[in-house]
Design a protein around this motif. Structure first.
Motif, PDB file in Angstrom:
ATOM      1  N   LEU A   1    -100.629  10.188  46.474  1.00  0.00           N
ATOM      2  CA  LEU A   1     -99.835   9.385  45.854  1.00  0.00           C
ATOM      3  C   LEU A   1    -100.034   9.125  44.286  1.00  0.00           C
ATOM      4  O   LEU A   1    -101.010   8.969  43.847  1.00  0.00           O
ATOM      5  CB  LEU A   1     -99.647   7.943  46.491  1.00  0.00           C
ATOM      6  N   PHE A   2     -99.072   9.603  43.540  1.00  0.00           N
ATOM      7  CA  PHE A   2     -99.417   9.628  42.146  1.00  0.00           C
ATOM      8  C   PHE A   2     -98.504   8.548  41.171  1.00  0.00           C
ATOM      9  O   PHE A   2     -97.211   8.164  41.563  1.00  0.00           O
ATOM     10  CB  PHE A   2     -98.727  10.967  41.654  1.00  0.00           C
ATOM     11  N   GLY A   3     -99.269   7.939  40.404  1.00  0.00           N
ATOM     12  CA  GLY A   3     -98.551   6.733  39.465  1.00  0.00           C
ATOM     13  C   GLY A   3     -97.680   7.419  38.468  1.00  0.00           C
ATOM     14  O   GLY A   3     -97.825   8.647  38.199  1.00  0.00           O
ATOM     15  N   LEU A   4     -97.205   6.574  37.813  1.00  0.00           N
ATOM     16  CA  LEU A   4     -96.422   6.669  36.629  1.00  0.00           C
ATOM     17  C   LEU A   4     -97.207   7.525  35.451  1.00  0.00           C
ATOM     18  O   LEU A   4     -98.318   7.288  35.547  1.00  0.00           O
ATOM     19  CB  LEU A   4     -95.611   5.572  36.024  1.00  0.00           C
ATOM     20  N   PRO A   5     -96.192   8.443  34.696  1.00  0.00           N
ATOM     21  CA  PRO A   5     -97.191   9.248  33.853  1.00  0.00           C
ATOM     22  C   PRO A   5     -97.877   8.233  33.010  1.00  0.00           C
ATOM     23  O   PRO A   5     -97.341   7.244  32.676  1.00  0.00           O
ATOM     24  CB  PRO A   5     -96.044  10.030  33.002  1.00  0.00           C
ATOM     25  N   GLU A   6     -98.767   8.627  32.198  1.00  0.00           N
ATOM     26  CA  GLU A   6     -99.531   7.841  31.252  1.00  0.00           C
ATOM     27  C   GLU A   6    -100.146   8.677  29.932  1.00  0.00           C
ATOM     28  O   GLU A   6    -100.457   9.779  30.571  1.00  0.00           O
ATOM     29  CB  GLU A   6    -100.611   7.035  31.848  1.00  0.00           C
ATOM     30  N   VAL A   7    -100.336   8.020  28.983  1.00  0.00           N
ATOM     31  CA  VAL A   7    -100.816   8.996  27.861  1.00  0.00           C
ATOM     32  C   VAL A   7    -102.437   8.814  27.812  1.00  0.00           C
ATOM     33  O   VAL A   7    -103.016   7.723  27.843  1.00  0.00           O
ATOM     34  CB  VAL A   7    -100.259   8.643  26.566  1.00  0.00           C
ATOM     35  N   THR A   8    -103.295   9.850  27.869  1.00  0.00           N
ATOM     36  CA  THR A   8    -104.703   9.632  27.901  1.00  0.00           C
ATOM     37  C   THR A   8    -105.067  10.109  26.476  1.00  0.00           C
ATOM     38  O   THR A   8    -104.520  10.411  25.420  1.00  0.00           O
ATOM     39  CB  THR A   8    -105.668  10.720  28.926  1.00  0.00           C
ATOM     40  N   ASP A   9    -106.320  10.316  26.205  1.00  0.00           N
ATOM     41  CA  ASP A   9    -106.978  10.732  24.800  1.00  0.00           C
ATOM     42  C   ASP A   9    -106.558  12.265  24.607  1.00  0.00           C
ATOM     43  O   ASP A   9    -106.451  12.506  23.242  1.00  0.00           O
ATOM     44  CB  ASP A   9    -108.541  10.740  24.960  1.00  0.00           C
TER      45      ASP A   9
ATOM     46  N   LYS B   1     -90.721   1.723  32.016  1.00  0.00           N
ATOM     47  CA  LYS B   1     -89.817   0.736  32.282  1.00  0.00           C
ATOM     48  C   LYS B   1     -88.657   1.083  32.975  1.00  0.00           C
ATOM     49  O   LYS B   1     -88.244   0.398  33.765  1.00  0.00           O
ATOM     50  CB  LYS B   1     -89.635   0.017  31.123  1.00  0.00           C
ATOM     51  N   GLU B   2     -88.046   1.993  32.349  1.00  0.00           N
ATOM     52  CA  GLU B   2     -86.784   2.344  33.295  1.00  0.00           C
ATOM     53  C   GLU B   2     -87.127   2.921  34.616  1.00  0.00           C
ATOM     54  O   GLU B   2     -86.138   2.647  35.623  1.00  0.00           O
ATOM     55  CB  GLU B   2     -85.990   3.613  32.395  1.00  0.00           C
ATOM     56  N   GLU B   3     -88.247   3.826  34.783  1.00  0.00           N
ATOM     57  CA  GLU B   3     -88.679   4.292  36.016  1.00  0.00           C
ATOM     58  C   GLU B   3     -88.599   3.187  37.230  1.00  0.00           C
ATOM     59  O   GLU B   3     -88.452   3.020  38.274  1.00  0.00           O
ATOM     60  CB  GLU B   3     -89.669   5.019  36.082  1.00  0.00           C
ATOM     61  N   ARG B   4     -89.316   1.854  36.743  1.00  0.00           N
ATOM     62  CA  ARG B   4     -89.589   0.704  37.372  1.00  0.00           C
ATOM     63  C   ARG B   4     -88.370   0.102  38.141  1.00  0.00           C
ATOM     64  O   ARG B   4     -88.434  -0.691  39.113  1.00  0.00           O
ATOM     65  CB  ARG B   4     -90.471  -0.013  36.854  1.00  0.00           C
ATOM     66  N   LYS B   5     -87.164   0.256  37.212  1.00  0.00           N
ATOM     67  CA  LYS B   5     -86.105  -0.375  37.568  1.00  0.00           C
ATOM     68  C   LYS B   5     -85.423   0.373  39.095  1.00  0.00           C
ATOM     69  O   LYS B   5     -84.706  -0.294  39.585  1.00  0.00           O
ATOM     70  CB  LYS B   5     -84.893  -0.284  36.703  1.00  0.00           C
ATOM     71  N   HIS B   6     -86.027   1.418  39.323  1.00  0.00           N
ATOM     72  CA  HIS B   6     -85.356   2.283  40.166  1.00  0.00           C
ATOM     73  C   HIS B   6     -86.132   2.358  41.535  1.00  0.00           C
ATOM     74  O   HIS B   6     -85.987   3.041  42.510  1.00  0.00           O
ATOM     75  CB  HIS B   6     -84.950   3.803  40.142  1.00  0.00           C
ATOM     76  N   ARG B   7     -87.481   1.672  41.429  1.00  0.00           N
ATOM     77  CA  ARG B   7     -88.411   1.446  42.619  1.00  0.00           C
ATOM     78  C   ARG B   7     -89.109   0.365  42.497  1.00  0.00           C
ATOM     79  O   ARG B   7     -89.151  -0.354  41.573  1.00  0.00           O
ATOM     80  CB  ARG B   7     -89.293   2.725  42.422  1.00  0.00           C
ATOM     81  N   GLY B   8     -89.648   0.076  43.722  1.00  0.00           N
ATOM     82  CA  GLY B   8     -90.451  -1.063  43.921  1.00  0.00           C
ATOM     83  C   GLY B   8     -91.785  -0.996  42.977  1.00  0.00           C
ATOM     84  O   GLY B   8     -91.876  -0.258  42.525  1.00  0.00           O
ATOM     85  N   SER B   9     -92.201  -2.188  42.702  1.00  0.00           N
ATOM     86  CA  SER B   9     -93.575  -2.436  41.887  1.00  0.00           C
ATOM     87  C   SER B   9     -94.714  -1.488  42.131  1.00  0.00           C
ATOM     88  O   SER B   9     -95.171  -1.105  41.480  1.00  0.00           O
ATOM     89  CB  SER B   9     -93.786  -3.953  41.738  1.00  0.00           C
ATOM     90  N   PHE B  10     -94.530  -1.462  43.746  1.00  0.00           N
ATOM     91  CA  PHE B  10     -95.988  -0.742  44.195  1.00  0.00           C
ATOM     92  C   PHE B  10     -95.486   0.614  44.859  1.00  0.00           C
ATOM     93  O   PHE B  10     -96.508   1.281  45.301  1.00  0.00           O
ATOM     94  CB  PHE B  10     -96.634  -1.543  45.172  1.00  0.00           C
TER      95      PHE B  10
ATOM     96  N   PRO C   1     -95.025   4.622  44.617  1.00  0.00           N
ATOM     97  CA  PRO C   1     -95.509   5.556  43.896  1.00  0.00           C
ATOM     98  C   PRO C   1     -94.452   6.248  43.000  1.00  0.00           C
ATOM     99  O   PRO C   1     -93.282   6.394  43.548  1.00  0.00           O
ATOM    100  CB  PRO C   1     -96.189   6.684  45.021  1.00  0.00           C
ATOM    101  N   PHE C   2     -95.074   7.004  42.005  1.00  0.00           N
ATOM    102  CA  PHE C   2     -93.940   7.948  41.113  1.00  0.00           C
ATOM    103  C   PHE C   2     -93.732   9.198  41.827  1.00  0.00           C
ATOM    104  O   PHE C   2     -92.550   9.517  42.026  1.00  0.00           O
ATOM    105  CB  PHE C   2     -94.452   8.243  39.980  1.00  0.00           C
ATOM    106  N   TYR C   3     -94.593   9.703  42.739  1.00  0.00           N
ATOM    107  CA  TYR C   3     -94.369  11.014  43.341  1.00  0.00           C
ATOM    108  C   TYR C   3     -95.442  11.106  44.385  1.00  0.00           C
ATOM    109  O   TYR C   3     -96.720  10.499  44.462  1.00  0.00           O
ATOM    110  CB  TYR C   3     -94.498  11.887  42.512  1.00  0.00           C
ATOM    111  N   ALA C   4     -94.886  11.624  45.663  1.00  0.00           N
ATOM    112  CA  ALA C   4     -95.859  11.685  46.898  1.00  0.00           C
ATOM    113  C   ALA C   4     -95.877  13.343  47.147  1.00  0.00           C
ATOM    114  O   ALA C   4     -94.933  13.799  47.249  1.00  0.00           O
ATOM    115  CB  ALA C   4     -95.524  10.976  48.041  1.00  0.00           C
ATOM    116  N   MET C   5     -97.058  14.034  47.375  1.00  0.00           N
ATOM    117  CA  MET C   5     -97.401  15.340  47.703  1.00  0.00           C
ATOM    118  C   MET C   5     -98.314  15.399  48.808  1.00  0.00           C
ATOM    119  O   MET C   5     -99.301  14.825  48.932  1.00  0.00           O
ATOM    120  CB  MET C   5     -97.820  15.929  46.330  1.00  0.00           C
ATOM    121  N   LYS C   6     -97.837  16.345  49.690  1.00  0.00           N
ATOM    122  CA  LYS C   6     -98.510  16.196  50.893  1.00  0.00           C
ATOM    123  C   LYS C   6     -99.973  17.270  50.857  1.00  0.00           C
ATOM    124  O   LYS C   6     -99.821  18.282  49.865  1.00  0.00           O
ATOM    125  CB  LYS C   6     -97.749  17.013  52.143  1.00  0.00           C
TER     126      LYS C   6
END
Length: 212
Positions: free
Chosen positions: A94-102, A168-177, A179-184
Motif C-alpha cells: 500500500l502506497f501513500g499520497l505523493p510527497e516531496v522529499t529533499d 487535498k483534492e485526492e482525499r476528496k475521492h477516497r477515505g481518510s485511511f 491508500p493512494f495505490y495498492a500493488m501486489k
C-alpha cells in the motif's frame, strides 16, 4: 530541493545498462499519478520520470547487461525464485499520497514485514545464483515509487504547495485511511537500467519478469 544525481552513490556510463530487480506497477498507477506528473513537468527543480519507467526498486545488482556469464544464469534465477517463493500468498503493498522529499517526488509504501520478507528472499535467490557479490548493494528498507527526481539546488516551497493542494483534492475521492495505490507483490522483474543525469531520469528495459 537537492539535485538527486549529485548525491547518487555512483554514476555509471556502461551503455549496456546496470542490472536491477524491480517491482513494476500496472498502467493504472501512471493514470492515477498524472496530476502529479503534470506538476513535475511544470517544475524547474525536478524532472518527471517517463510513465514507462515508474518502478519500485527491490535490489540493485553490481553487474552490467553485457555480462554474458551473468545473463546465462537468468533462467536459473527464475527457477530459484519459484522454488524459494513456493506457497507465497502475494500481499498488497500500500502506497501513500505523493510527497516531496529533499531530492524527489515520490510515494512511500507502508513499512511491512511482507516487504522485508520479499526483499530478503529475492536477495537470497540472487546471491545463490549469481554469487555473493550480488549482495553488494544494501536492500531497500521501504518500497517507494518515484515520480520525479530533483535536478536543481533550489527552494521547494512552491512544489510542496502544489503537491499538497493536489493531495487535498485526492482525499476528496477516497477515505481518510484509504491508500493512494495498492500493488501486489507477485513478481520480480530483472531489468537493465540506463542513467540519464543530464535529463534527470532513469530508463530501463525489462529482460525477464518472473511471477511468484
Amino acid at each position: 530541493m537537492d539535485n538527486f544525481f549529485s548525491k547518487a552513490q555512483e554514476n555509471w556510463t556502461n551503455p549496456s545498462g546496470q542490472l536491477h530487480l524491480y517491482l513494476l506497477p500496472d498502467d493504472g498507477f501512471s493514470v492515477l499519478s498524472e496530476p502529479y506528473l503534470q506538476i513535475a513537468r511544470e517544475s524547474e527543480i525536478c524532472a518527471q520520470q517517463p510513465k514507462n519507467s515508474l518502478h519500485a526498486t527491490v535490489q540493485r545488482l553490481p553487474f552490467f547487461a553485457d555480462d554474458e556469464q551473468i545473463r546465462s544464469k537468468i533462467p536459473l534465477f527464475g527457477q530459484e525464485l519459484r522454488r524459494y517463493f513456493t506457497g507465497w500468498q502475494a500481499p498488497d503493498l500500500l502506497f501513500g499520497l505523493p510527497e516531496v522529499t529533499d531530492d524527489s517526488l515520490l510515494c512511500y509504501s507502508e513499512p511491512t514485514d511482507k516487504w522485508r520478507e520479499y526483499t530478503r528472499g529475492v536477495r537470497s535467490c540472487a546471491v545463490s545464483v549469481f554469487g555473493g557479490h550480488a549482495g553488494h548493494f544494501p536492500p531497500v528498507p521501504r518500497a517507494h515509487l518515484t515520480l520525479a527526481y530533483g535536478v536543481a539546488q533550489a527552494p521547494s516551497d512552491a512544489l510542496k504547495e502544489r503537491v499538497a493542494a493536489q493531495n487535498k483534492e485526492e482525499r476528496k475521492h477516497r477515505g481518510s485511511f484509504a491508500p493512494f495505490y495498492a500493488m501486489k507483490i507477485d513478481h520480480v522483474a530483472l531489468v537493465t537500467v540506463y542513467q540519464r543525469p543530464e535529463e534527470g531520469i532513469y530508463l530501463f528495459d525489462t529482460i525477464a519478469e518472473f511471477y511468484l
